[in-house]
Design a protein around this motif. Sequence first.
Motif, PDB file in Angstrom:
ATOM      1  N   VAL A   3      52.687  -8.144   0.496  1.00  0.00           N
ATOM      2  CA  VAL A   3      53.766  -7.985   1.472  1.00  0.00           C
ATOM      3  C   VAL A   3      54.990  -8.717   0.948  1.00  0.00           C
ATOM      4  O   VAL A   3      54.948  -9.927   0.701  1.00  0.00           O
ATOM      5  CB  VAL A   3      53.356  -8.538   2.851  1.00  0.00           C
ATOM      6  N   THR A   4      56.064  -7.980   0.742  1.00  0.00           N
ATOM      7  CA  THR A   4      57.307  -8.522   0.187  1.00  0.00           C
ATOM      8  C   THR A   4      58.475  -8.002   1.019  1.00  0.00           C
ATOM      9  O   THR A   4      58.310  -7.094   1.842  1.00  0.00           O
ATOM     10  CB  THR A   4      57.472  -8.085  -1.280  1.00  0.00           C
TER      11      THR A   4
ATOM     12  N   LYS B   8      59.629 -12.713  10.772  1.00  0.00           N
ATOM     13  CA  LYS B   8      59.699 -12.776   9.310  1.00  0.00           C
ATOM     14  C   LYS B   8      60.629 -11.730   8.704  1.00  0.00           C
ATOM     15  O   LYS B   8      60.848 -11.717   7.481  1.00  0.00           O
ATOM     16  CB  LYS B   8      58.289 -12.609   8.726  1.00  0.00           C
TER      17      LYS B   8
ATOM     18  N   TYR C 268      60.243  -8.248   8.859  1.00  0.00           N
ATOM     19  CA  TYR C 268      59.596  -7.020   8.389  1.00  0.00           C
ATOM     20  C   TYR C 268      59.714  -5.914   9.439  1.00  0.00           C
ATOM     21  O   TYR C 268      59.868  -6.181  10.631  1.00  0.00           O
ATOM     22  CB  TYR C 268      58.111  -7.256   8.114  1.00  0.00           C
TER      23      TYR C 268
ATOM     24  N   ASP D  15      50.363 -13.907   6.412  1.00  0.00           N
ATOM     25  CA  ASP D  15      50.575 -14.997   5.452  1.00  0.00           C
ATOM     26  C   ASP D  15      49.764 -14.784   4.179  1.00  0.00           C
ATOM     27  O   ASP D  15      50.250 -15.007   3.061  1.00  0.00           O
ATOM     28  CB  ASP D  15      50.203 -16.340   6.081  1.00  0.00           C
TER      29      ASP D  15
ATOM     30  N   GLU E 135      51.300 -12.111   2.064  1.00  0.00           N
ATOM     31  CA  GLU E 135      52.500 -12.623   1.402  1.00  0.00           C
ATOM     32  C   GLU E 135      52.116 -13.442   0.173  1.00  0.00           C
ATOM     33  O   GLU E 135      52.721 -13.296  -0.899  1.00  0.00           O
ATOM     34  CB  GLU E 135      53.314 -13.487   2.377  1.00  0.00           C
ATOM     35  N   ARG E 136      51.108 -14.313   0.316  1.00  0.00           N
ATOM     36  CA  ARG E 136      50.678 -15.130  -0.823  1.00  0.00           C
ATOM     37  C   ARG E 136      50.169 -14.261  -1.970  1.00  0.00           C
ATOM     38  O   ARG E 136      50.368 -14.590  -3.150  1.00  0.00           O
ATOM     39  CB  ARG E 136      49.578 -16.102  -0.379  1.00  0.00           C
TER      40      ARG E 136
END
Length: 317
Positions: free
Chosen positions: A59-60, A84, A86, A51, A54-55
């Motif tokens: 990580v995209t 998610k 990935y 998380d 991602e913020r």
Amino acid sequence: MAAVITSPLEFNVADLYVDLREMAGRHLMLKCEGFNFAGSIKLKAAVEMVDAMERDGRVTPGTTLVESSSGNMGVALSLVAASKGYRFVCVTDVRCTHAARRAMEAFGSEVHVISEPDSSGAYLGSRIAYVRALCRDNPGFVWLNQYANPCNWMGHYRSTAPEIAKEFPDLDVLFVGAGTTGTLMGCARYFRETQPSVRIVAVDSVGSVTFGTKAATRLIPGLGTSVRPQILDESLVDDVVHVEERDTVRTCHELVRRGYLFGGSTGTVVSGALRWLSTRDENLVCVAIAPDFGGNYLDSLYQGKWLADAGLTADSD
């Protein structure tokens, strides 16, 4: 009313404890952390790390997550990655249980098994070197690095420790196993800030270098390291107990004879906690954290031939 979830990340039992007084003769409560879809406490740190990345935009969609793990973190990250969307690559070694490897692969993860030890005779250094090579050679690969990532301990600072404090406001001692030290550091930081009278006792495996002791062969995955974790701050730890693997096996077998099938990390923590308590005040309020259950260890800790081959057959078996 029925509980309904839309993601496996939404479910975790936070308030189940086993009272070990009948077995141990001491007031020791065991916090069971395996009741989630990953089967271990590692899910908390896995979610926190992903998380946060991602913020931060690290990580995209299209990112491949990479991590070194002896088992439980690999399974947890496999679940998170599947949930998610990935890709996840786990670098483990020959000590990883077949059940954990099968679980990772079932979630769709790619598993690399390191069979050559590093210069210390262990595998963690070799695993990390392999992870670094993967990330160097593959654009889009991102190493979460649980050994240095503060979000490893932050997951437990936000959840595990407050959960314990809520149930045991008069807590005297908390026993925490030391692997990557994420759980240990998260709980230690929380109680140092909110309830500094709580004594934090780390439980480690004999042969682990985490607290400066000599490296030696370890056969049971979970606790202990051959490379000191960067997130460890020893000033937050009051005591350290080292447990022989034979004692881990003995404790696991004593628990399972009472109907509790726990993993190796839990056996180590309970064994260390009971040894520490054997010379202390019987009226202390104590909690130990059980990271996982024993399903992944049926072919090792609970299998007579494996124990005999490893020289770890419990005295009572």
